[in-house]
Design an enzyme around this catalytic site. Sequence first.
Site, PDB file in Angstrom:
ATOM      1  CB  SER A 145      36.932  44.972  38.645  1.00 15.43           C
ATOM      2  OG  SER A 145      35.720  45.123  39.355  1.00 15.43           O
ATOM      3  CE1 TYR A 158      39.738  46.052  43.044  1.00 14.14           C
ATOM      4  CE2 TYR A 158      37.669  46.633  41.974  1.00 14.14           C
ATOM      5  CZ  TYR A 158      38.613  45.686  42.331  1.00 14.14           C
ATOM      6  OH  TYR A 158      38.434  44.372  41.961  1.00 14.14           O
ATOM      7  CB  ALA A 160      40.641  55.331  38.816  1.00 17.28           C
TER       8      ALA A 160
HETATM    9  N1  LIG Z   1      36.132  39.126  44.566  1.00 20.82           N
HETATM   10  C1  LIG Z   1      35.516  39.929  43.728  1.00 20.82           C
HETATM   11  O1  LIG Z   1      34.317  40.180  43.850  1.00 20.82           O
HETATM   12  C2  LIG Z   1      36.265  40.548  42.566  1.00 20.82           C
HETATM   13  C3  LIG Z   1      35.515  41.172  41.580  1.00 20.82           C
HETATM   14  C4  LIG Z   1      36.173  41.737  40.496  1.00 20.82           C
HETATM   15  C5  LIG Z   1      37.543  41.673  40.413  1.00 20.82           C
HETATM   16  N2  LIG Z   1      38.257  41.064  41.406  1.00 20.82           N
HETATM   17  C6  LIG Z   1      39.701  41.034  41.234  1.00 20.82           C
HETATM   18  O2  LIG Z   1      40.131  39.698  41.189  1.00 20.82           O
HETATM   19  C7  LIG Z   1      41.450  39.592  41.734  1.00 20.82           C
HETATM   20  C8  LIG Z   1      41.470  38.548  42.810  1.00 20.82           C
HETATM   21  O3  LIG Z   1      40.484  38.914  43.775  1.00 20.82           O
HETATM   22  P1  LIG Z   1      40.065  37.950  44.976  1.00 20.82           P
HETATM   23  O4  LIG Z   1      38.659  38.262  45.293  1.00 20.82           O
HETATM   24  O5  LIG Z   1      40.488  36.553  44.697  1.00 20.82           O
HETATM   25  O6  LIG Z   1      40.977  38.607  46.126  1.00 20.82           O
HETATM   26  P2  LIG Z   1      41.681  37.989  47.426  1.00 20.82           P
HETATM   27  O7  LIG Z   1      41.966  39.151  48.316  1.00 20.82           O
HETATM   28  O8  LIG Z   1      40.879  36.864  47.973  1.00 20.82           O
HETATM   29  O9  LIG Z   1      43.060  37.435  46.824  1.00 20.82           O
HETATM   30  C9  LIG Z   1      44.029  38.323  46.352  1.00 20.82           C
HETATM   31  C10 LIG Z   1      45.397  37.775  46.651  1.00 20.82           C
HETATM   32  O10 LIG Z   1      46.344  38.752  46.177  1.00 20.82           O
HETATM   33  C11 LIG Z   1      47.386  38.846  47.137  1.00 20.82           C
HETATM   34  N3  LIG Z   1      48.040  40.149  47.060  1.00 20.82           N
HETATM   35  C12 LIG Z   1      47.538  41.360  47.439  1.00 20.82           C
HETATM   36  N4  LIG Z   1      48.462  42.310  47.284  1.00 20.82           N
HETATM   37  C13 LIG Z   1      49.582  41.709  46.796  1.00 20.82           C
HETATM   38  C14 LIG Z   1      50.872  42.171  46.442  1.00 20.82           C
HETATM   39  N5  LIG Z   1      51.227  43.453  46.603  1.00 20.82           N
HETATM   40  N6  LIG Z   1      51.770  41.280  45.971  1.00 20.82           N
HETATM   41  C15 LIG Z   1      51.444  39.966  45.839  1.00 20.82           C
HETATM   42  N7  LIG Z   1      50.232  39.471  46.180  1.00 20.82           N
HETATM   43  C16 LIG Z   1      49.310  40.328  46.649  1.00 20.82           C
HETATM   44  C17 LIG Z   1      46.692  38.655  48.485  1.00 20.82           C
HETATM   45  O11 LIG Z   1      47.614  38.248  49.497  1.00 20.82           O
HETATM   46  C18 LIG Z   1      45.656  37.576  48.155  1.00 20.82           C
HETATM   47  O12 LIG Z   1      46.162  36.280  48.374  1.00 20.82           O
HETATM   48  C19 LIG Z   1      41.832  41.000  42.195  1.00 20.82           C
HETATM   49  O13 LIG Z   1      42.582  41.648  41.209  1.00 20.82           O
HETATM   50  C20 LIG Z   1      40.485  41.665  42.363  1.00 20.82           C
HETATM   51  O14 LIG Z   1      40.589  43.058  42.202  1.00 20.82           O
HETATM   52  C21 LIG Z   1      37.649  40.496  42.469  1.00 20.82           C
END
Ligand SMILES: NC(=O)c1ccc[n+]([C@@H]2O[C@H](COP(=O)([O-])OP(=O)(O)OC[C@H]3O[C@@H](n4cnc5c(N)ncnc54)[C@H](O)[C@@H]3O)[C@@H](O)[C@H]2O)c1
Length: 262
Positions: A145, A158, A160
């Site tokens: 991120s 998050y 860290a």
């Molecule tokens: N959306 C943003 O703005 C953003 C920005 C930077 C980074 N990210 C990163 O991108 C990745 C995806 O984010 P997103 O926005 O699509 O999130 P989201 O919450 O829409 O999707 C994440 C998925 O991960 C699954 N998940 C959570 N914990 C889990 C576990 N313990 N075991 C298995 N599955 C699990 C959830 O059920 C969900 O389906 C994450 O790592 C997030 O930190 C997101």
Amino acid sequence: MSKFLSGKTCIVTGAARGIGKAVAVKYAQQGANVVIIDLNKEAIEAAAQDIESYGVSVLPLAVNVASAQELNAAFDKIESAYGTVDVLANCAGISVSKLLADLSEEEWERVFNVNLKSIFLLNNLAAKNMIKNGVKNGKIVSISSQASKIGEVGNGPYCASKAALNSLTQVFALELAEHGISVNSVCPGYVDTEMLREVLQKRSVVEGKAPDEYEKQLMAQVPMKRLASAEEIAEFMLFLSSEGANYITGTSMTIAGGKTII
Ligand SMILES: NC(=O)c1ccc[n+]([C@@H]2O[C@H](COP(=O)([O-])OP(=O)(O)OC[C@H]3O[C@@H](n4cnc5c(N)ncnc54)[C@H](O)[C@@H]3O)[C@@H](O)[C@H]2O)c1
């Protein structure tokens, strides 16, 4: 047009929705067998039906990526179904929107277990499979991120855990280079997913603002003045999973519309 992942097996975690699902769709469009992993059983089975519409084999697994035991069992199933793993995309991630002063030990550990420990476990399982099967140019790509590079109020564990993920990516890259496996992370800015909507809602409370006012404040800090789409992030992850990226390893590229450069 030829499909460059035909005959290959790609694993995607957090694939029930958001960026993970978009990555799984990109892999399916390139002809891969896709293993999709998520905590949410109903949602991962529904996602499998969508992804099967691209005419590929899909194996949905309801697994908590923070559990070594569940991951070991999942890899047994993946190896029985497909044998070799060619690509691993670590997309599962969570955040807890609280000031550090209000955060419990349990919340700290939960975020680190999902965002960091899972990647230590999964990268080792995937690399072991790739080395055993003599995979040439294996690929591991994790979603970090922009929060790994800048501090954010109310997002301590998050930020860290994602900074530690970039470091872990470099060490895996060094240790796996001799096997031709490349290991990278991508650092998205604000991406239009359900996670972002939930986080904006909760963090606006921490900041004492209305959610739409808080979103406007964040967008004012993004030079391109918009959110990214999940597909824009998935497109770059697809490139990092391709032959064109064979010599790229240990990187943590930011995709944030310019946010971290001002
Ligand atoms: N959306 C943003 O703005 C953003 C920005 C930077 C980074 N990210 C990163 O991108 C990745 C995806 O984010 P997103 O926005 O699509 O999130 P989201 O919450 O829409 O999707 C994440 C998925 O991960 C699954 N998940 C959570 N914990 C889990 C576990 N313990 N075991 C298995 N599955 C699990 C959830 O059920 C969900 O389906 C994450 O790592 C997030 O930190 C997101």
